[in-house]
Scaffold this active site. Structure first.
Site, mmCIF file in Angstrom:
data_model
loop_
_atom_site.group_PDB
_atom_site.id
_atom_site.type_symbol
_atom_site.label_atom_id
_atom_site.label_comp_id
_atom_site.label_asym_id
_atom_site.label_seq_id
_atom_site.Cartn_x
_atom_site.Cartn_y
_atom_site.Cartn_z
ATOM 1 N N HIS A 403 70.511 60.249 22.472
ATOM 2 C CA HIS A 403 70.108 61.565 22.965
ATOM 3 C C HIS A 403 69.115 62.252 22.026
ATOM 4 O O HIS A 403 68.502 63.263 22.392
ATOM 5 C CB HIS A 403 71.348 62.447 23.159
ATOM 6 C CG HIS A 403 71.215 63.424 24.277
ATOM 7 N ND1 HIS A 403 70.007 63.747 24.863
ATOM 8 C CD2 HIS A 403 72.138 64.183 24.929
ATOM 9 C CE1 HIS A 403 70.192 64.636 25.812
ATOM 10 N NE2 HIS A 403 71.486 64.908 25.876
ATOM 11 N N ASP A 407 66.102 62.358 26.749
ATOM 12 C CA ASP A 407 66.752 63.481 27.421
ATOM 13 C C ASP A 407 67.601 62.975 28.582
ATOM 14 O O ASP A 407 67.395 61.862 29.095
ATOM 15 C CB ASP A 407 65.717 64.472 27.947
ATOM 16 C CG ASP A 407 64.945 65.148 26.819
ATOM 17 O OD1 ASP A 407 65.528 65.286 25.724
ATOM 18 O OD2 ASP A 407 63.767 65.512 27.029
#
Length: 432
Positions: A403, A407
């Protein structure tokens, strides 16, 4: 002048190896390029050949000991092949009887993997007593555990202390008295115990292989350094199954390889990585490195556990090339013949837990990669199709991603793209 047998450099990420079984004893004559010893790295097994023709003068690192690239593990003396008389074993001096351990062996001993040899030695068993199920008649770790596990302390024949300690290379060479079962401490030999008997409980201690050490280290590193998140979807496999049934015979006749599911997923992943470049990228300090190529790692099971050989430039490969490459990886992984260069690098990984029956899982990325796709078992399930309930062959797929660089929107877009391409394979060829 002695010639050194040195552990070669095996890649910048490999800092530790384990010495396997020596093929020749000290004092024996060896031919040029004759295999002397097997070396286990964290990724593959290597065979070290003799750099010269001569005599194996001294073994400096015994089987089971750890070493590093550049370490000297043996010394050889150059020389011509001995005559037949010189090849015969030396006669014991007058009044001295050769021990059983020095007697010539009756028949060839089966090839035993280093980890299996350690387990059998700790259990006081001969390699010839274990069933060999590995390729080429090799005795694998699983064979050794199975053999030792079927022995109970009551059924194990008594052996001299020197033989019982044959697998413990850290102990002195002089015969010593075996410690009683209740003895513990740094000098105690870890017992190898069989299945529970009469309500008793036991444990067996087996050293971690270099491969398992690195796997453990990488998994912890991924959990500690990356911000891991997993997103899921499901794929209707009906169209891929139909295509395989329709063209399986023609495909195999033309390309001499079966048409599998993996080629569809590899091509779908390549397209999805081109659509979402962040998942094909990696973090380098405070920079992001984007790649314009797709090197796909394929997780396959082998004789030493799960390995991930890398398919270079998968974006330029046909279905037949993908299937042949995967089949070759799987075959050589079982025989421990993968090259170290094939296990390094990779921009993305595909892991198919479905072949073992997994319904759903959260795979862990292989650092420094930023994503891994997990495939799972295909099962018939009731789903809604055009407002009607229908039974379709469905597969759950999972994308674990970093992450920090990817995204959530990009991850979902990637997985949705894979789903679309597998459910409508013609889009792969039309590139739409």
């Amino acid at each position: 002048m002695a010639v050194e047998l040195v552990i070669p450099e095996a890649g910048e990420s490999i800092t530790e190896v384990r010495v396997g079984a020596w093929r020749k004893p000290e004092g024996s004559w060896v031919a040029l390029d004759e295999v002397l010893v097997e070396i286990e790295t964290d990724k593959a097994a290597m065979e070290l050949p003799a750099p010269i023709e001569g005599t194996l003068a001294k073994i400096l690192r015994k089987e089971g000991e750890d070493a590093s690239p550049g370490d000297v593990i043996a010394l050889l003396e150059a020389g011509a092949p001995p005559g037949e008389a010189e090849r015969r074993p030396e006669r014991a001096p007058a009044g001295q009887v050769r021990s059983d351990s020095e007697a010539p062996s009756q028949g060839p001993e089966p090839r035993v993997m280093p980890s299996a040899r350690r387990i059998l030695a700790q259990g006081g068993m001969s390699p010839s007593a274990s069933e060999a199920t590995g390729p080429g008649g090799r005795v694998l770790k699983e064979d050794a555990l199975r053999s030792v596990g079927h022995l109970s302390p009551a059924n194990t024949p008594p052996q001299p202390a020197s033989q019982q300690r044959a697998g413990d290379r850290s102990q002195p060479s002089e015969p010593t008295q075996e410690p009683p079962p209740e003895q513990s401490g740094p000098g105690a030999v870890p017992p190898v115990v069989g299945p529970p008997k009469d309500g008793t409980r036991g444990e067996s201690v087996v050293p971690m292989t270099p491969l398992r050490k690195v796997v453990a280290r990488n998994l912890v590193r991924a959990q500690q350094e990356a911000a891991l998140l997993t997103t899921f979807n499901e794929v209707d496999m009906s169209e891929v199954i139909r295509l395989r049934r329709t063209y399986a015979a023609a495909f195999q006749k033309r390309h001499d390889i079966k048409l599998g599911f993996m080629s569809f997923f590899v091509r779908a992943v390549v397209d999805a990585l081109q659509t979402v470049p962040a998942i094909n990228a990696r973090i380098n300090g405070e920079d992001i490195v984007y790649r314009n190529y797709q090197d796909i790692g394929i997780a396959v099971g082998g004789g030493r556990g799960l390995v991930v050989p890398v398919m270079r430039n998968a974006e330029s490969m046909t279905f037949a090339q993908i299937e042949k490459t995967i089949a070759d990886f799987a075959d050589r992984a079982r025989r421990n013949k993968l090259e170290l260069s094939e296990l390094r690098g990779g921009t993305f990984t595909i892991s198919n837990g479905g072949i073992y029956g997994s319904m759903l899982s959260t795979p862990i990325i292989n650092p420094p990669q930023s994503g891994i796709l997990g495939m799972h078992a295909i099962q018939d399930r009731a789903v809604a199709v055009d407002g009607q309930v229908a039974v379709r062959p469905m597969m759950y797929i999972a994308l674990t991603y970093d992450h920090r660089i990817v995204d959530g929107r990009e991850a979902v877009t990637f997985l949705k793209r894979v789903k679309e391409l597998v459910e409508e394979p013609e889009r792969i060829w039309l590139q739409v």
